[in-house]
Enzyme design. Structure first.
Site, PDB file in Angstrom:
ATOM      1  N   HIS A  19      21.040 -26.924  24.567  1.00 32.29           N
ATOM      2  CA  HIS A  19      20.880 -26.369  23.222  1.00 32.29           C
ATOM      3  C   HIS A  19      22.138 -25.620  22.785  1.00 32.29           C
ATOM      4  CE1 HIS A  19      16.731 -27.437  22.633  1.00 32.29           C
ATOM      5  NE2 HIS A  19      16.289 -26.720  23.668  1.00 32.29           N
TER       6      HIS A  19
ATOM      7  N   THR B  92       0.827  -1.205   0.000  1.00 33.06           N
ATOM      8  CA  THR B  92       0.000   0.000   0.000  1.00 33.06           C
ATOM      9  C   THR B  92       0.860   1.253   0.000  1.00 33.06           C
ATOM     10  OG1 THR B  92      -1.705  -1.210   1.234  1.00 33.06           O
ATOM     11  CG2 THR B  92      -1.869   1.182   1.200  1.00 33.06           C
TER      12      THR B  92
ATOM     13  N   GLU C 144      18.548 -25.132  28.449  1.00 35.10           N
ATOM     14  CA  GLU C 144      19.064 -24.145  27.496  1.00 35.10           C
ATOM     15  C   GLU C 144      20.563 -24.319  27.270  1.00 35.10           C
ATOM     16  OE1 GLU C 144      16.985 -22.534  25.824  1.00 35.10           O
ATOM     17  OE2 GLU C 144      15.288 -23.097  27.071  1.00 35.10           O
TER      18      GLU C 144
ATOM     19  N   ASP D 206      10.416 -28.608  20.874  1.00 33.67           N
ATOM     20  CA  ASP D 206      11.663 -29.048  20.230  1.00 33.67           C
ATOM     21  C   ASP D 206      11.440 -30.339  19.446  1.00 33.67           C
ATOM     22  OD1 ASP D 206      12.908 -26.911  21.480  1.00 33.67           O
ATOM     23  OD2 ASP D 206      13.406 -28.087  23.251  1.00 33.67           O
TER      24      ASP D 206
END
Length: 665
Positions: free
Chosen positions: A421, A202, A418, A495
């Site tokens: 990971h 737009t 964590e 996960d």
């Protein structure tokens, strides 16, 4: 005043008018006593009646005791007047009613006028109370903006240089059409802007009108179709008639897929109102009569559903793709939005652009606005790099949930998750660099490991995909190593879902399976193609998916087992600092002293967390325990991933632990 109040007032007015009307037409005999005609004659003969007023067969009057009465003559009585006069009764007559011609028409037509008024009211509401009243629902709802009202130019549009190049010749044509007509050239009569939401379709259309200094008609596809038959086609005709009067001009139709879908799919077949509207639009754009000087620009997110006749040359001659900006485009967009806010010297648009892959122009505008809001909350005069960092984390992962009370056990489990990971991500090949690791709850996640791609990722190879699977399982494996297989939480549900989706796509879509080869086995929405996939092939697909998952699960298990000392040290760092960045992760991986965060202040305790290597005996014990746990997992479960379970909101880890989650943005 809201609509409910307006409706209530209207009905009250109608009720008052009706009551007044009925009361006016009604008689005023409520306070008079009615007597029968026989009693009336007896009282006349007894001299009890003082005066009467005769109106047809109705007789009203007063008795000698001033009591009003009323009675009715059962049949015409010519001698009644003489009889009353003989008994000294005062007789009065009533003059004939003189009603004007207009009043008589009003009285007779009032019910019909009332019904017409109510119908107009409801029609006005059903068609949105459009400008001009209820009888204007066949008129176009396009909003006209004159050339002086449009201030947007190409300088306000960034991040879509290729799209601007495709439409810049429209501006040249609108400014000087003879330049093209000399060589027999014909400017495209229709431009279709295609792209994801928020990419500036737009804005680009307004910039064209602003640069060309021509009138700009703006309308949405949903404004054409109403519940009345033929209204949409009428509005299309009216819109093009108005545009012809203002030519040269631009008509911008936003979300044209609302009216331009392929014909034959409606419930009403060829008589479907939407299809009639589309037919009229096709005729107006390229029919028997030409529309010189009118350029139609339309925008949609779904070009695949549009009718083929709408996309042919002569109508929408050109499709301009306005896609998500690349890193250079994001930098330009950020600079446009940063012009209005004061910035610190450490705020670099290129650094922010690199950390926002997959962001659209609207997302980047929101990022700058959120950063300004964070600075305002802190009573700052200028916006800093930290404000942009907080704004990006909020957009990607949600607001911090510091009010969420986590027990020490949950916090420790999240830290191990964590850390798993992060460690696997540092050790597998071809994975995105780590940006930060945090155990501060955000959105639905109790902790997040965030990655920062070095550049825009167009495609991925097999090594990158398998690394993503290993990283996804790193959190679950870390919990299993520390607490045992029976104590693994449900936090890895997202996960597992992500890793399983990658593995299945590798087999069915991307051709990475050695047994099946490069064959497309899925249809729309990712479902298996029933005409290609047999029962035996489906079993092979499941086996191949399991091979990818098992292989990468075992790889992640071994990496964490060999580096379990780093896992413990990273957990300690997260418990102390709650958030660690890439530099601290590098310190942990190198087994050196972990530097504190740059904004870390600890007056009570000056010591920092160290990634100490355990003593020989402790290391041997950890290694033996890990090997036993690994052997048990291989023998009992053969590395098979357990099925996902439904978990509570406070227990779910967000799917932002791998880079694929960022690409969704």
């Amino acid at each position: 005043m809201n609509d409910m109040a307006k409706n209530l007032i209207l009905w009250l007015v109608i009720a008052v008018v009706l009551m007044s009307l009925f009361q006016g037409f009604g008689s005023d005999d409520t306070n008079k006593s009615q007597i029968d005609y026989t009693s009336f004659n007896k009282e006349v003969s007894q001299g009890l009646i003082q005066q009467v007023q005769i109106n047809g067969q109705e007789i009203k009057g007063l008795k000698s005791n001033q009591t009003p009465f009323v009675t009715y003559i059962p049949a015409p009585d010519l001698d009644l007047v003489n009889y009353l006069i003989k008994n000294d009764v005062k007789v009065e007559g009533t003059p004939p009613e003189e009603t004007s011609f207009l009043a008589s028409i009003f009285v007779s037509w009032f019910p019909m006028l009332l019904l017409i008024g109510v119908w107009i009211f409801f029609m006005r509401n059903m068609q949105g109370g459009g400008k001009g009243g209820a009888m204007s629902f066949g008129k176009s709802k396009a909003k006209l903006m004159s050339e002086d009202q449009i201030k947007t130019t190409f300088a306000d549009v960034a991040g879509c240089d290729e799209a601007k190049e495709d439409v810049v010749e429209l501006v040249d044509y609108l400014k000087d059409s003879s330049k093209f007509q000399k060589l027999g050239g014909r400017i495209p009569t229709g431009i279709l802007l295609v792209g994801p939401p928020g990419t500036g379709k737009t804005l680009l259309a307004k910039a064209i009108a602003g640069e060309a200094k021509v009138p700009f008609f703006s309308i949405s596809g949903s404004d054409f179709v109403e519940m009345f038959v033929g209204v949409g086609a009428s509005r299309v005709r009216d819109m093009f008639e108005q545009a012809k009067k203002s030519a040269p001009c631009i008509i911008f139709i936003d979300e044209i897929d609302a009216v331009g879908r392929a014909r034959g799919a409606g419930m009403g077949g060829g008589n479907d109102e939407r299809e009639q509207t589309l037919n009229q639009m096709l005729v107006e754009m390229d029919g028997f009569e030409g529309n010189e000087g009118i350029i139609v620009i339309a925008a949609t997110n779904r070009p695949d559903v549009l009718d083929a006749a709408l996309l042919r040359p002569g109508r929408f001659d050109r499709q301009v793709v306005v896609g998500l900006p690349d890193v250079r485009g994001r930098e330009q967009i950020l600079k446009v939005h940063m012009r209005k806010i004061p910035l610190e010297d450490d705020v670099k648009a290129m650094v922010l652009a690199r950390g926002t892959p997959g962001f659209s122009g609207a997302d980047l505008a929101n990022l700058v606005n959120e950063a300004a809001l964070f600075a305002a909350r802190g009573n700052k005069r200028i916006v800093s790099k930290e404000d942009f960092e907080q704004a990006r984390d909020k957009i990607l992962m949600g607001s911090e949930r510091r009010s969420l009370v986590m027990t020490q056990k949950d916090k420790e489990s999240t830290a191990y998750h964590e850390a798993g990971h992060a460690i696997v991500a540092k050790l597998v090949p071809q994975h995105h660099p780590i940006h930060k690791v945090t155990i501060i709850p955000r959105g639905r996640a109790l902790g997040v490991t965030q990655f920062l791609p070095e550049g825009d990722q167009i495609s991925q190879n097999k090594d990158e995909l398998e690394s993503s699977i290993s990283v996804a399982y790193g959190g679950r494996i870390a919990e299993e190593l520390i607490y045992g297989a029976q104590k693994v939480s449900t936090g890895a549900s997202q996960d597992i879902k992500q890793a399983s989706a990658i593995a299945r796509a590798m087999v069915t879509e991307w051709g990475f399976s050695e047994k099946l080869g490069p064959i497309l086995l899925t249809g729309e929405q990712g479902s298996l193609r029933s005409n290609v996939v047999s029962h035996e092939t489906g079993k092979v697909i499941d086996d191949e998916v399991k091979v990818f998952i098992d292989t990468n699960y075992k790889r992640a298990y071994k990496l964490l087992t060999d580096n379990i000392d780093i896992l413990h040290a990273m957990k300690e760092a997260l418990m102390k600092y709650e958030t660690i960045d890439a530099l601290q992760v590098d310190d942990l991986m190198a087994r050196v002293t972990v530097r504190p965060p740059s904004d870390w202040v600890d007056d009570k305790e000056s010591e920092i967390v160290k990634a100490t290597i355990p003593s020989t005996e402790e290391a041997e014990t950890d290694k033996v325990d890990a090997e036993k746990s690994s052997e048990k997992a291989v023998v009992e479960g053969k590395g098979e991933v357990v099925s996902d379970v439904e978990v509570d909101e406070t227990e779910t880890k967000a799917p932002t632990t791998t880079e694929e989650d960022k690409s969704d943005k």
